[in-house]
Design a protein around this motif. Structure first.
Motif, PDB file in Angstrom:
ATOM      1  N   GLU A 267      -4.215  13.141  -2.448  1.00 41.69           N
ATOM      2  CA  GLU A 267      -3.595  11.883  -2.019  1.00 41.69           C
ATOM      3  C   GLU A 267      -4.027  10.750  -2.939  1.00 41.69           C
TER       4      GLU A 267
ATOM      5  N   PHE B  48      13.722   2.671   3.776  1.00 39.75           N
ATOM      6  CA  PHE B  48      12.842   2.293   4.893  1.00 39.75           C
ATOM      7  C   PHE B  48      13.117   0.859   5.301  1.00 39.75           C
TER       8      PHE B  48
ATOM      9  N   GLY C   3       4.833   9.181  -0.127  1.00 41.07           N
ATOM     10  CA  GLY C   3       4.432   9.250   1.277  1.00 41.07           C
ATOM     11  C   GLY C   3       4.698   7.936   1.992  1.00 41.07           C
ATOM     12  N   GLU C   4       3.717   7.460   2.726  1.00 41.56           N
ATOM     13  CA  GLU C   4       3.880   6.241   3.502  1.00 41.56           C
ATOM     14  C   GLU C   4       3.748   5.001   2.611  1.00 41.56           C
ATOM     15  N   ILE C   5       4.415   3.928   3.027  1.00 47.76           N
ATOM     16  CA  ILE C   5       4.312   2.651   2.330  1.00 47.76           C
ATOM     17  C   ILE C   5       4.254   1.534   3.362  1.00 47.76           C
ATOM     18  N   ALA C   6       3.361   0.579   3.145  1.00 47.19           N
ATOM     19  CA  ALA C   6       3.171  -0.515   4.105  1.00 47.19           C
ATOM     20  C   ALA C   6       3.136  -1.844   3.371  1.00 47.19           C
TER      21      ALA C   6
ATOM     22  N   THR D 138       1.562  11.832  -2.726  1.00 49.78           N
ATOM     23  CA  THR D 138       0.915  13.141  -2.673  1.00 49.78           C
ATOM     24  C   THR D 138       1.137  13.880  -3.988  1.00 49.78           C
TER      25      THR D 138
ATOM     26  N   THR E 127       0.863  -1.183   0.000  1.00 49.92           N
ATOM     27  CA  THR E 127       0.000   0.000   0.000  1.00 49.92           C
ATOM     28  C   THR E 127       0.896   1.229   0.000  1.00 49.92           C
ATOM     29  N   LEU E 128       0.814   2.002  -1.066  1.00 52.84           N
ATOM     30  CA  LEU E 128       1.699   3.154  -1.264  1.00 52.84           C
ATOM     31  C   LEU E 128       0.875   4.431  -1.327  1.00 52.84           C
ATOM     32  N   SER E 129       1.290   5.415  -0.536  1.00 48.05           N
ATOM     33  CA  SER E 129       0.632   6.720  -0.543  1.00 48.05           C
ATOM     34  C   SER E 129       1.521   7.725  -1.284  1.00 48.05           C
TER      35      SER E 129
END
Length: 356
Positions: free
Chosen positions: A238, A324, A76-79, A43, A39-41
């Motif tokens: 986003e 990361f 942004g964030e990545i999970a 912007t 899951t990649l965010s």
């Protein structure tokens, strides 16, 4: 769910060669492999030039304004979320015993573990959350014309006498851009003065603290609205990408390419702008694997194949530099494949894989 597997005759690696002795009723199973749901965010930043940006320094002394419309992107964030999948490279054919056939083994086994849909490079999707342009900025339409009074003497005949009578005529005059910008600057100045008057208590009406707070908030909003006509707007949207990757024995796999001016791409994942997953084992199993190989060869095993997941350390990198650290995950494809003796009495289905 635990499903006990009855003794089978033999198990063969797929694809079979022409000399394969497999016969009778059979089924196929695959060993598990560990993939990741990513899951990649991202912007998306939109910079919009203000209507009066060219007059910002002259009228307001502002130099840090948006001078042209442009769009750029930020990661942004990545999970990561681990998922168990069938490994198409480790497929086996099983000769079923009479007892397995009688117990309807294949049907029961295939229903005991939910299968993740087939995954490939097209198994991805995204959602977008947009920030709308404020109504004041979007709908701003200051009058382009002003009314101007012209005075002149009009000749009239009154009671047979020619008389000069004063008269006025209103006409519309086009406003220049600097005039419109000046009016917006004046509105900012007035808003600031009104804010100062409220805070300093210059007003004659004894407003309550709550009323003053509300009026200050409104005046501040009007100031920001008119100020945006000079400074411009910065809006952030986003974009959430969801996709799957399955690392292989190379210990490194590409995730996505990223360009600050274009955003995310999943094509041509070979350049310097590619984010990658890098994996490394937590400990070496070489010595244990050698002993197990010797033991297995001595027993001439030809039963169910299975492998246990091993802990792997997972990081994300860009151009060889760590970006990361995701930590440790138990991953099946890096475990050693082992073989049970033929005609094994029981085995736990969850340990060896997916039955088809």
């Amino acid at each position: 769910m635990c499903l006990c597997v009855n003794a089978q005759k033999n198990v063969y690696k797929l694809p079979l060669d022409s000399n394969s002795p497999a016969k009778g009723q059979t089924c196929c199973y695959m060993l598990p492999t560990t993939g990741f749901q990513v899951t990649l965010s991202v912007t998306k930043v939109r910079e919009i030039k203000g209507y009066y940006a060219d007059q910002a320094e002259q009228l307001l002394g502002l130099t840090n304004v948006i001078e042209e419309n442009r769009t750029h992107y930020k990661v942004g964030e990545i999970a990561l979320k681990p998922v168990q999948l069938p490994d198409v490279n480790e497929a086996y054919l099983v000769e079923l015993s009479k007892k397995q056939i009688k117990n309807n083994f294949v049907d029961k086994a295939s229903k005991s573990k939910a299968l993740t849909p087939h995954l490939d490079k097209e198994t991805r999707w995204y959602t977008t959350s947009s920030t709308p342009i404020p109504d004041f900025f979007k709908n701003y339409s200051e009058l382009s014309y002003s009314e101007q009074e012209d005075s002149y003497m009009e000749t009239k005949i009154i009671d047979g006498v020619v008389t000069q009578v004063p008269a006025n005529k209103t006409r519309k005059v086009s406003k220049s851009n600097i005039q419109k910008a000046q009016e917006a600057a004046d509105a900012i100045s007035k808003s600031r003065k009104d804010q100062y008057s409220l805070v300093s208590g210059e007003q004659e009406t004894p407003y309550s603290e709550e009323a003053i707070s509300r009026m200050l908030e409104e005046l501040k909003q009007w100031e920001e609205n008119y100020l945006s006509l000079f400074t411009g707007l910065t809006l952030e949207d986003e974009i959430i990408y969801t996709f799957y990757v399955i690392p292989d024995k190379s210990m490194s796999c590409p995730l996505f390419a990223f360009d600050p001016t274009k955003g995310v791409s999943f094509d041509n994942l070979t350049g310097n702008n590619v984010y990658r997953l890098d994996l490394s084992p937590m400990f070496s199993t070489d010595a244990v694997s050698q002993k197990l190989n010797e033991l297995q060869e001595s027993k001439k095993a030809n039963g169910y194949r299975f492998r246990s997941a091993v802990p792997m350390h997972v990081k994300m990198s860009l151009q060889g530099k760590e970006v990361f650290d995701f930590g440790n995950f138990n991953m099946s494809q890096y475990g050693r494949i082992q073989t049970l003796p033929a005609n094994s009495n029981t085995a736990d289905l969850q340990r060896y894989g997916f039955v088809f």
